[in-house]
Design a protein around this motif. Sequence first.
Motif, mmCIF file in Angstrom:
data_model
loop_
_atom_site.group_PDB
_atom_site.id
_atom_site.type_symbol
_atom_site.label_atom_id
_atom_site.label_comp_id
_atom_site.label_asym_id
_atom_site.label_seq_id
_atom_site.Cartn_x
_atom_site.Cartn_y
_atom_site.Cartn_z
ATOM 1 N N ASP A 32 8.977 5.811 -6.312
ATOM 2 C CA ASP A 32 9.753 5.613 -5.086
ATOM 3 C C ASP A 32 9.047 6.352 -3.961
ATOM 4 O O ASP A 32 8.487 7.429 -4.184
ATOM 5 C CB ASP A 32 11.182 6.136 -5.257
ATOM 6 C CG ASP A 32 12.119 5.607 -4.182
ATOM 7 O OD1 ASP A 32 11.990 6.047 -3.020
ATOM 8 O OD2 ASP A 32 12.975 4.762 -4.501
ATOM 9 N N ASP A 89 10.931 1.247 -7.480
ATOM 10 C CA ASP A 89 11.444 0.740 -6.209
ATOM 11 C C ASP A 89 10.573 -0.447 -5.790
ATOM 12 O O ASP A 89 9.389 -0.519 -6.158
ATOM 13 C CB ASP A 89 11.395 1.843 -5.157
ATOM 14 C CG ASP A 89 12.084 1.439 -3.859
ATOM 15 O OD1 ASP A 89 12.912 0.510 -3.882
ATOM 16 O OD2 ASP A 89 11.777 2.038 -2.816
ATOM 17 N N LEU A 90 11.115 -1.373 -5.027
ATOM 18 C CA LEU A 90 10.346 -2.542 -4.597
ATOM 19 C C LEU A 90 9.586 -2.309 -3.302
ATOM 20 O O LEU A 90 8.480 -2.815 -3.121
ATOM 21 C CB LEU A 90 11.277 -3.749 -4.417
ATOM 22 C CG LEU A 90 11.924 -4.317 -5.686
ATOM 23 C CD1 LEU A 90 12.787 -5.515 -5.319
ATOM 24 C CD2 LEU A 90 10.869 -4.701 -6.714
ATOM 25 N N ASN A 91 10.172 -1.539 -2.401
ATOM 26 C CA ASN A 91 9.581 -1.335 -1.075
ATOM 27 C C ASN A 91 8.657 -0.123 -1.096
ATOM 28 O O ASN A 91 9.068 1.010 -0.824
ATOM 29 C CB ASN A 91 10.695 -1.151 -0.038
ATOM 30 C CG ASN A 91 10.162 -1.146 1.380
ATOM 31 O OD1 ASN A 91 9.052 -1.617 1.635
ATOM 32 N ND2 ASN A 91 10.938 -0.594 2.302
ATOM 33 N N SER A 129 16.597 -0.517 -6.710
ATOM 34 C CA SER A 129 16.361 -0.917 -5.324
ATOM 35 C C SER A 129 17.628 -0.853 -4.486
ATOM 36 O O SER A 129 18.745 -0.996 -4.995
ATOM 37 C CB SER A 129 15.795 -2.342 -5.295
ATOM 38 O OG SER A 129 15.670 -2.820 -3.977
ATOM 39 N N ASP A 141 14.937 -11.088 -3.855
ATOM 40 C CA ASP A 141 14.263 -9.893 -4.369
ATOM 41 C C ASP A 141 14.496 -9.742 -5.866
ATOM 42 O O ASP A 141 13.578 -9.381 -6.619
ATOM 43 C CB ASP A 141 14.769 -8.645 -3.640
ATOM 44 C CG ASP A 141 14.305 -8.579 -2.195
ATOM 45 O OD1 ASP A 141 13.260 -9.185 -1.888
ATOM 46 O OD2 ASP A 141 14.990 -7.928 -1.378
#
Length: 230
Positions: free
Chosen positions: A20, A65-67, A93, A100
């Motif tokens: 993250d 985490d994706l971002n 997320s 997503d």
Amino acid sequence: MNATHEEGTGRRAVRVMVVDDHPMWRDAVARDLTEAGFDVVATAGDGPQAVRRAGAVTPDVLVLDLNLPGMPGVQVCKELVGTQPGLRVLVLSASGEHADVLEAVKSGATGYLMKSASTQELTDAVRRTAAGDAVFTPGLAGLVLGEYRRLASEPAPAASDEPKAPELTDRETEVLRLVAKGLSYKQIAERLVISHRTVQNHVQNTLGKLQLHNRVELVRYAIERGLDDA
């Protein structure tokens, strides 16, 4: 929490890596998982760092985490799942957007949890992910199963000289049919009156025989052959 009680006796703790880009959040998740008895072997704050460190420490579960800066989480997932067959990815997320969720699953993630989840929900999700279950924030599981069915309805790409499909045992086929219906490994074990570990072994054997890599591909294979309606 008591770590020995959480993870059981006589087995090594599940190895987890947390990725993250927010240091305080990352550290808090790592601390909560450590207190729950997991072995947090590494953390990372961006995509490239995540790929490098995961390759070095080989975690059982990647909490992702994706971002992420440098490389999006879905790309991290694709690269690591493709090179570490035993790795399971649980996306954690802030986004609940359907696009997503589906992109994460298509990239190889076996679970998707919202950051609004409680500590207990997170630790339970990591434990279940390590055991091979597909874990989703309530409301998202139906979405993913629907996507499995949509993918299965699309024509598969033509392959020349396609080898004969491998033969599965009756028990492997039975387990595969229940996986296609969306049952968790625990539910399958209860339905068939066998152990959770035996269900995992059947699924792993089936993946190997079919030369598939994850639960998404396995469910698609089963639905294409109508096993979910059997």
